[in-house]
Design an enzyme around this catalytic site. Structure first.
Site, PDB file in Angstrom:
ATOM      1  N   GLU A   1      79.066 105.514  74.019  1.00 57.86           N
ATOM      2  CA  GLU A   1      78.981 105.405  75.480  1.00 57.86           C
ATOM      3  C   GLU A   1      80.285 105.850  76.144  1.00 57.86           C
ATOM      4  O   GLU A   1      80.689 105.320  77.166  1.00 57.86           O
ATOM      5  CB  GLU A   1      78.607 103.983  75.926  1.00 57.86           C
ATOM      6  CG  GLU A   1      77.354 103.431  75.319  1.00 57.86           C
ATOM      7  CD  GLU A   1      76.173 104.370  75.394  1.00 57.86           C
ATOM      8  OE1 GLU A   1      76.135 105.216  76.301  1.00 57.86           O
ATOM      9  OE2 GLU A   1      75.295 104.288  74.528  1.00 57.86           O
ATOM     10  N   GLY A   2      80.903 106.848  75.560  1.00 55.31           N
ATOM     11  CA  GLY A   2      82.196 107.330  76.044  1.00 55.31           C
ATOM     12  C   GLY A   2      83.286 106.589  75.306  1.00 55.31           C
ATOM     13  O   GLY A   2      83.407 105.362  75.408  1.00 55.31           O
TER      14      GLY A   2
END
Length: 598
Positions: free
Chosen positions: A443-444
């Protein structure tokens, strides 16, 4: 074998005594009837489900993993996972915070937060299957057409169907502007999707009747880069007009990743061979729509590490009280035993208290953020909605990166408490370490979160959002600034607040001259900001504990809370001084290193 006891008492403390959630909810028409008794009843039952249904499957699920039938492209989840999910659906848990318009129970996000913390403590790999569905639900609520909402949201709400987010491709990770998956318009208004995706969590499984994939792809005339990305809903099975399942859509699992942790979750390689999909939102505006899902997922990932920090701490504490090794440096403590329990040793206590402080700080932050989300979505005052949304946006990268980094520190510390036994599978500690490690990446990555915080959320609006949070700190400082008993909690955050303003201005000025200065400082900056936020919440928790003790409350819970807060401010919070110094060292010592990295 590890054990797990849901931390319901600490949740109730944060919800009702620190943040006064029930009173806050009275101002929201959608949740005005949700009182403290309702919240307590729900989280107590949620704790039972996590501890009794999903926790017993954690080690076995890790050992068994998922199995792919390459001929049929079907994935079988570990033994017990499907049955546990059926009980989850039967209990109505997927619908907890969903809109009643789609069959949801309409409870606040803040209640759902507590459910998912406990599920993540119990079994992160299992929890990722229903967890990702919430992101798909939110994206379709925000950007779906009426037909898409009618078709998909009731089934996602009930849990009969699950959802995924299909972003990453083999040649691009975070840089989604490079993606190549294609979407060709069809005469009937649908789209033909072709391409491949990797690292798709819960991308294929046997736990639900249908899987609703949200897929990023490019239209034929799309601009290059991230401005040319559109979002599509692509179901595993096509849905007929009457809502029943139709033919299999050609979106398949071609392989499963063999991972360091979360073995019970199917991390799928997805091949899309002309699958039928429908556009979500506007053409070439897919990232805006997907960010609804990604931001929900980032808060969820922070929750995963919070859950693992809590369960690792509980087991390390129990072990430290039982394991005897050597004698205390200050004299014999267990006279009836050959040696003292290792909990008497200062550094063992430091490791335990580090995990405890990071669990309790993370819990307070997660509940604080989800209460802000409830206000952003449901408060009748537009200014309150806007301010709440701005604070959530500021805090989201901190939740994701700071809590997951802390989870890495805490689970490793707890494994260390066990000594050599921590490295052995049967105790369960090494699994908590392995499972947590992915949370810092997906998610990053946490570096991406740091760049988002400093570059976009702070410097991007000249510190306006940071100043809004600073006003909350200033209010607390004003309330308690003359209270000598609060000085050890108030003075550090007041001092850091002043330093942070100067620190931010300095980095912004250097970054204006050389953007690499922002990149060099960002990770350190996020940890400083994380401690600023944790410090504020620990000060508020200490404030309540001191008030209760002064009123004559003899519950040892409050003494324990004060002791944890004192440890946090004495041993963890001072990290900020080192971080600001290393950030100020600048980019030259990193970038002027061609010879070193030749």
């Amino acid at each position: 074998m590890p054990t797990y006891n849901p931390p319901v008492r600490d949740m109730q403390f944060v919800l009702h005594e620190v943040l006064n959630v029930a009173d806050e909810l009275k101002a929201l028409p959608a949740h005005a009837e949700t009182d403290a008794d309702t919240i307590n009843a729900v989280i107590e039952e949620a704790g039972k489900f996590a501890a009794e249904v999903t926790f017993p499957l954690n080690i076995s699920g890790d050992e068994e993993g998922c199995t792919l039938d390459k001929a049929t492209h079907e994935v079988t989840t570990p033994k017990g996972f499907k049955d546990a999910y059926a009980k989850y659906v039967e209990g109505g848990w997927p619908a907890l915070s969903c809109d009643p318009a789609f069959g949801g129970q309409g409870l606040p996000f803040v209640v759902n937060q507590c459910l998912f913390e406990m599920l993540n403590s119990a079994n992160q790999a299992w929890t990722m299957y229903p967890g990702l569905s919430h992101g798909a639900y939110e994206a379709l609520v925000a950007h779906g057409t009426e037909e898409q909402k009618k078709t998909y949201l009731p089934k996602l709400t009930s849990g009969e169907w699950t959802g995924t987010m299909c972003l990453t491709e083999p040649h691009c990770g975070t840089d989604l502007g490079l993606l190549r998956t294609k979407a060709e318009p069809q005469p009937d208004g649908s789209y033909r999707i072709t391409g491949s995706k990797i690292f798709i969590s819960a991308g294929e499984h046997d736990m639900a009747d249908n899987i609703i994939h949200l897929v990023l792809a490019r239209l034929p005339d799309a601009p290059k880069g991230s401005k040319g990305i559109s979002l599509f809903v692509v179901p595993k099975y096509k849905v007929k007009a009457d809502g029943s399942l139709g033919e299999r859509n050609p979106i398949f699992c071609a392989g499963l990743e063999h991972k360091m942790g979360i073995h019970g979750n199917a991390t799928a390689q997805i091949v899309i061979e002309g699958a039928t999909g429908s556009l979500v939102g506007e053409p070439n505006k897919g990232l805006q729509a997907m960010f609804v899902m990604m931001n929900a997922a980032r808060l969820g990932v922070g929750n995963q590490s919070l859950g693992l920090t809590e369960v690792a701490y509980q087991n390390a504490l129990a072990y430290a009280k039982d394991r005897i090794q050597m004698r205390s440096l200050s004299g014999v403590k267990a006279k009836d035993k050959e040696a003292d329990p290792i909990i008497v040793h200062p550094d063992v206590r430091k490791m335990l208290l580090t995990a405890k402080a990071y669990a309790e700080g993370g819990r307070a932050l997660q509940i604080f953020c989800t209460m802000l989300l409830d206000k952003e979505h449901h408060h009748p005052d537009e200014k309150v909605r806007k301010d709440s949304g701005e604070l959530v946006a500021l805090l989201t990268p901190i939740v994701k990166a700071f809590i997951t980094d802390n989870g890495h520190i805490a689970t490793n510390a707890c494994m260390q408490v066990f000594g050599g036994h921590g490295f052995i599978k049967e105790w369960g500690m090494e699994q908590f370490v392995r499972d947590n490690r992915i949370n810092m990446i997906y998610e990053g990555t946490n570096t991406i979160q740091s760049l988002d915080l400093l570059g976009r959320k702070v410097l991007g609006n000249n510190g306006a959002s940071l100043k809004k949070f600073g006003k909350l700190v200033a209010k607390l400082v004003e309330e308690e600034g003359v209270n000598e008993k609060m000085a050890e909690f108030i003075n550090p955050i007041a001092g850091l607040g002043d330093q942070l303003t100067k620190f931010t201005t300095e980095i912004g000025f250097k970054g204006f001259q050389n953007p690499d200065e922002v990149g060099a400082a960002a990770v350190d900056y996020l940890r400083v900001a994380g401690h600023f936020v944790f410090g504020y919440l620990f000060a508020r928790m200490a404030q309540v504990a001191l008030r209760e003790i002064a009123a004559g409350n003899t519950d040892p819970f409050y003494v324990a809370k004060l002791q944890t807060a004192r440890f946090y401010f004495a041993k963890l919070f001072p990290e900020t001084a080192t971080l600001m110094r290393t950030a100020r060292a600048g980019s030259k010592v990193l970038m002027d290193t061609d010879a070193a990295l030749a």
